[in-house]
Design an enzyme around this catalytic site. Structure first.
Site, mmCIF file in Angstrom:
data_model
loop_
_atom_site.group_PDB
_atom_site.id
_atom_site.type_symbol
_atom_site.label_atom_id
_atom_site.label_comp_id
_atom_site.label_asym_id
_atom_site.label_seq_id
_atom_site.Cartn_x
_atom_site.Cartn_y
_atom_site.Cartn_z
ATOM 1 N N GLY A 155 0.857 -1.180 0.000
ATOM 2 C CA GLY A 155 0.000 0.000 0.000
ATOM 3 C C GLY A 155 0.892 1.228 0.000
ATOM 4 O O GLY A 155 1.889 1.274 -0.722
ATOM 5 N N ARG A 237 2.897 -5.089 12.034
ATOM 6 C CA ARG A 237 2.453 -5.279 13.412
ATOM 7 C C ARG A 237 2.961 -6.640 13.861
ATOM 8 O O ARG A 237 2.991 -7.592 13.076
ATOM 9 C CB ARG A 237 0.922 -5.256 13.518
ATOM 10 C CG ARG A 237 0.294 -3.864 13.430
ATOM 11 C CD ARG A 237 0.552 -3.035 14.692
ATOM 12 N NE ARG A 237 -0.078 -1.739 14.662
ATOM 13 C CZ ARG A 237 0.519 -0.599 14.248
ATOM 14 N NH1 ARG A 237 1.761 -0.616 13.853
ATOM 15 N NH2 ARG A 237 -0.130 0.543 14.277
ATOM 16 N N GLU A 266 3.919 -6.607 22.660
ATOM 17 C CA GLU A 266 4.749 -5.414 22.567
ATOM 18 C C GLU A 266 4.556 -4.595 23.829
ATOM 19 O O GLU A 266 3.414 -4.260 24.154
ATOM 20 C CB GLU A 266 4.301 -4.597 21.349
ATOM 21 C CG GLU A 266 5.408 -3.751 20.790
ATOM 22 C CD GLU A 266 5.087 -3.220 19.412
ATOM 23 O OE1 GLU A 266 4.818 -2.016 19.339
ATOM 24 O OE2 GLU A 266 5.086 -3.995 18.438
ATOM 25 N N HIS A 285 9.609 -0.389 17.963
ATOM 26 C CA HIS A 285 8.516 0.267 17.225
ATOM 27 C C HIS A 285 8.872 1.727 16.877
ATOM 28 O O HIS A 285 8.249 2.668 17.363
ATOM 29 C CB HIS A 285 7.215 0.210 18.050
ATOM 30 C CG HIS A 285 5.990 0.274 17.189
ATOM 31 N ND1 HIS A 285 4.877 -0.481 17.405
ATOM 32 C CD2 HIS A 285 5.704 1.034 16.092
ATOM 33 C CE1 HIS A 285 3.956 -0.205 16.500
ATOM 34 N NE2 HIS A 285 4.431 0.719 15.685
HETATM 35 P P1 NAP Z 1 -2.120 0.786 3.416
HETATM 36 O O1 NAP Z 1 -1.778 1.872 2.462
HETATM 37 O O2 NAP Z 1 -3.554 0.566 3.773
HETATM 38 O O3 NAP Z 1 -1.492 -0.575 2.833
HETATM 39 C C1 NAP Z 1 -1.783 -1.819 3.353
HETATM 40 C C2 NAP Z 1 -1.693 -2.834 2.238
HETATM 41 O O4 NAP Z 1 -1.939 -4.130 2.766
HETATM 42 C C3 NAP Z 1 -2.696 -2.597 1.126
HETATM 43 O O5 NAP Z 1 -2.003 -2.562 -0.079
HETATM 44 C C4 NAP Z 1 -3.625 -3.814 1.168
HETATM 45 O O6 NAP Z 1 -3.943 -4.166 -0.173
HETATM 46 C C5 NAP Z 1 -2.740 -4.860 1.836
HETATM 47 N N1 NAP Z 1 -3.505 -5.860 2.559
HETATM 48 C C6 NAP Z 1 -4.502 -5.688 3.453
HETATM 49 N N2 NAP Z 1 -4.953 -6.867 3.873
HETATM 50 C C7 NAP Z 1 -4.236 -7.808 3.233
HETATM 51 C C8 NAP Z 1 -4.250 -9.223 3.245
HETATM 52 N N3 NAP Z 1 -5.126 -9.902 3.988
HETATM 53 N N4 NAP Z 1 -3.354 -9.886 2.466
HETATM 54 C C9 NAP Z 1 -2.487 -9.196 1.694
HETATM 55 N N5 NAP Z 1 -2.429 -7.852 1.633
HETATM 56 C C10 NAP Z 1 -3.292 -7.169 2.392
HETATM 57 O O7 NAP Z 1 -1.369 0.973 4.789
HETATM 58 P P2 NAP Z 1 0.072 1.657 5.046
HETATM 59 O O8 NAP Z 1 -0.105 3.095 5.314
HETATM 60 O O9 NAP Z 1 1.007 1.203 4.001
HETATM 61 O O10 NAP Z 1 0.425 0.962 6.459
HETATM 62 C C11 NAP Z 1 0.486 -0.444 6.569
HETATM 63 C C12 NAP Z 1 0.611 -0.868 8.028
HETATM 64 O O11 NAP Z 1 1.909 -0.578 8.489
HETATM 65 C C13 NAP Z 1 -0.305 -0.107 9.015
HETATM 66 O O12 NAP Z 1 -1.595 -0.669 9.061
HETATM 67 C C14 NAP Z 1 0.442 -0.227 10.329
HETATM 68 O O13 NAP Z 1 -0.042 -1.317 11.084
HETATM 69 C C15 NAP Z 1 1.873 -0.480 9.908
HETATM 70 N N6 NAP Z 1 2.756 0.643 10.293
HETATM 71 C C16 NAP Z 1 3.759 0.411 11.187
HETATM 72 C C17 NAP Z 1 4.610 1.447 11.544
HETATM 73 C C18 NAP Z 1 5.712 1.225 12.534
HETATM 74 O O14 NAP Z 1 6.085 2.165 13.209
HETATM 75 N N7 NAP Z 1 6.273 0.051 12.628
HETATM 76 C C19 NAP Z 1 4.439 2.727 11.001
HETATM 77 C C20 NAP Z 1 3.406 2.918 10.095
HETATM 78 C C21 NAP Z 1 2.565 1.864 9.752
HETATM 79 P P3 NAP Z 1 -5.229 -5.057 -0.537
HETATM 80 O O15 NAP Z 1 -6.386 -4.410 0.170
HETATM 81 O O16 NAP Z 1 -5.290 -5.020 -2.014
HETATM 82 O O17 NAP Z 1 -4.934 -6.420 -0.019
#
Ligand code: NAP
Length: 325
Positions: A155, A237, A266, A285
């Site tokens: 994403g 996560r 965590e 994190h």
């Molecule tokens: P995003 O733009 O919504 O991207 C998430 C991607 O995951 C989408 O492309 C979605 O595509 C895919 N997805 C969802 N469910 C899926 C499944 N069951 N199987 C395969 N792919 C799946 O979100 P983002 O902004 O990139 O952030 C992603 C995640 O990173 C957040 O939700 C958060 O938990 C984590 N994060 C962590 C940190 C950190 O500090 N470590 C910081 C920021 C974010 P489809 O719907 O086409 O499957």
């Protein structure tokens, strides 16, 4: 008119607090060292700003009849029970996009650190003070350039990682539920099944949100598909990866290494067996933790909170106020 009652679960910057306090009576938890007592604080609230990942459960929400808005400082909102908010018409906001580049930078930092033995090098020179002569035969890593990267859940953040990977001349495979031919055109990334991605990648990086479907998406069977030389990066996560399966895979040499920014639970327990392995790097994190990005996230979260309290459209909404019951 009386001010809105708001609880902020961790200390935010003074300027953000001041702006919120112009319109709200603010109770801000004073420390990150002790968990915020959300359940105890929530009953009289109009608004809650969560600046951490403690669960906000349906039971907690049920105790707060005036609750109008929950503002998450972060993009992932898996800790908030969105269905319970939807039923009550409570607005939920988050901070998407603003942290994508910063989190993608951290992904590359973890990947490079694991590939090029940055932590053992630091330990060798600065902790153990063992650098007495140049030894050409220690701490050989593995090439990142021209290797294959598998992005699971491409994403906003995954896309930013793919852009960085191109600069390293990596072949990039991606897996998500909906294919993105436009991104394939733009970045030359290749859409594959999860199984094919795991089998073919030298580095696998996880960027899915935590949902029922993605819980333990990577477990024993998936790790068994990966190359023995592969490195897993988890910055999504913790529960996306089954940690006991990961421990076994790292210990048995089923994969070569892992670098994770998130754990389950965590913080990870201090006696967790993963902490004893040398082929894993664990960061607390830090994905979005830069001065610039954290300020932008707090500002967006403040805007969401104030809009939701007034029943206005949230600029960065997961659920808008008065969502149909
Ligand atoms: P995003 O733009 O919504 O991207 C998430 C991607 O995951 C989408 O492309 C979605 O595509 C895919 N997805 C969802 N469910 C899926 C499944 N069951 N199987 C395969 N792919 C799946 O979100 P983002 O902004 O990139 O952030 C992603 C995640 O990173 C957040 O939700 C958060 O938990 C984590 N994060 C962590 C940190 C950190 O500090 N470590 C910081 C920021 C974010 P489809 O719907 O086409 O499957």
């Amino acid at each position: 008119m009386s001010k809105f009652k708001v609880f902020i679960t961790r200390p935010v910057r003074e300027e953000i607090l001041t702006k919120i306090a112009e319109e709200c009576e603010v109770d801000m938890w004073h420390t990150s060292a002790i968990l915020p007592p959300i359940a105890e604080r929530i009953p009289p609230l109009d608004g809650l700003m969560t600046y951490g990942h403690e669960p906000v459960s349906p039971e907690m929400i049920a105790t707060a009849p005036n609750l109008k808005a929950i503002s998450v400082v972060g993009v992932g909102y898996d800790h908030v029970h969105v269905e319970a908010c939807r039923e009550r018409g409570i607005a939920v906001g988050h901070t998407p996009g603003v942290l994508s580049d910063t989190t993608a930078d951290m992904t590359m930092a973890l990947l490079l650190a694991a590939a090029r033995n940055i932590v053992p090098a630091y330990n060798h020179v600065q902790v153990d003070k063992q650098w007495h002569y140049y030894d050409p035969n220690i701490l050989w890593g593995t090439d990142v350039h021209h290797s294959t990267l598998g992005i699971v859940g491409m994403g906003r953040i995954g896309h930013a990682v793919a852009k960085r990977a191109r600069a390293f001349d990596m072949r990039v495979l991606y897996y998500k539920r909906e294919r993105r031919p436009d991104w394939e055109q733009e970045l030359g990334v290749e859409y594959v099944t999860l199984e094919n991605l795991l089998e073919a990648s030298d580095f696998v990086t996880l960027h899915v949100p935590l949902t029922e479907e993605t819980t333990h998406l990577i477990s024993t069977a998936e790790l068994a598909l990966m190359k023995k030389t592969a490195i897993l990066v988890n910055i999504a996560r913790g529960p996306v990866v089954d940690h006991y399966a990961l421990y076994e895979a790292l210990k048995q040499g089923q994969i070569a290494g892992a670098a994770v920014d998130v754990t389950e639970p965590e913080p990870i327990n201090t006696d967790h067996p993963l902490l004893d392995l040398e082929n894993v790097i664990i960061a607390p994190h830090l994905g979005s933790a830069t001065v610039q990005t954290r300020m932008k996230m707090m500002t967006m979260a403040m805007e969401n909170l104030l809009a939701g309290l007034k029943g206005e459209q949230l600029p960065y909404g997961v659920l808008q106020p008065n969502f149909p019951q």
